[in-house]
Design an enzyme around this catalytic site. Structure first.
Site, PDB file in Angstrom:
ATOM      1  N   ILE A 160       0.703  -1.359   0.000  1.00 60.47           N
ATOM      2  CA  ILE A 160      -0.124  -0.077   0.061  1.00 60.47           C
ATOM      3  C   ILE A 160       0.722   1.153   0.389  1.00 60.47           C
ATOM      4  O   ILE A 160       0.288   2.561   0.056  1.00 60.47           O
ATOM      5  CB  ILE A 160      -1.240  -0.179   1.178  1.00 60.47           C
ATOM      6  CG1 ILE A 160      -2.206   0.977   0.472  1.00 60.47           C
ATOM      7  CG2 ILE A 160      -0.178   0.416   2.350  1.00 60.47           C
ATOM      8  CD1 ILE A 160      -3.052   0.867  -0.284  1.00 60.47           C
ATOM      9  N   HIS A 169       7.628 -12.162   5.774  1.00 63.38           N
ATOM     10  CA  HIS A 169       7.033 -11.824   3.934  1.00 63.38           C
ATOM     11  C   HIS A 169       8.068 -11.559   3.479  1.00 63.38           C
ATOM     12  O   HIS A 169       9.082 -10.468   4.327  1.00 63.38           O
ATOM     13  CB  HIS A 169       5.720 -10.598   3.827  1.00 63.38           C
ATOM     14  CG  HIS A 169       6.984  -9.203   4.736  1.00 63.38           C
ATOM     15  ND1 HIS A 169       6.571  -9.029   6.410  1.00 63.38           N
ATOM     16  CD2 HIS A 169       7.164  -7.858   4.515  1.00 63.38           C
ATOM     17  CE1 HIS A 169       7.535  -7.974   6.816  1.00 63.38           C
ATOM     18  NE2 HIS A 169       7.743  -6.768   5.618  1.00 63.38           N
TER      19      HIS A 169
END
Length: 132
Positions: free
Chosen positions: A30, A93
């Site tokens: 984002i 991640h």
């Protein structure tokens, strides 16, 4: 309490989804450093990539490779860079970034502010190339 990434993978928090299978999930960052900056996560929570068992780590890496190949087809770049930092969210991640030069990988670079429509278009472009 589930991490923000677990909540994204579960559909509780909206995202710009790229791909998923039964074990892994990929979505646009984002706060991207480059257009197409993608995060790849295991759905199973854990906060350190090298804490994963060998088979899971191998499968995770192969899933990330497929995502990177889709990014290369969808976003003009010289290659896709990969970074594992893992301090900002306690959920394993991988960052995949389309890059034209090494400095595109600097996480100190200003974050891009892209309109929602552009983010959705980038996600759709990458997703359409996944698995091809």
């Amino acid at each position: 309490m589930p991490t923000i990434f677990s909540r994204i993978a579960a559909g509780e928090i909206p995202c710009y989804k790229i791909a998923e299978d039964e074990r892994f999930f990929a979505f646009l960052d984002i706060n991207p450093i480059t257009k197409g900056h993608t995060l790849v996560i295991p759905k199973k929570e854990g906060d350190y990539i090298f804490g994963m068992d060998d088979d899971e780590l191998a499968a995770f890496t192969l899933f990330a490779k497929k995502v990177a190949q889709a990014i290369e087809k969808a976003i003009p770049c010289r290659r896709v860079g990969m970074a594992v930092i893992g301090l900002e969210v306690p959920h394993t991640h991988i960052h995949l970034l389309p890059i034209k030069q090494e400095s595109d990988m600097y996480f100190t670079n200003p974050k891009l502010q892209l309109p929602a429509e552009e983010m959705a278009g980038i996600a759709d472009s990458i997703a359409s190339q996944f698995g091809k």
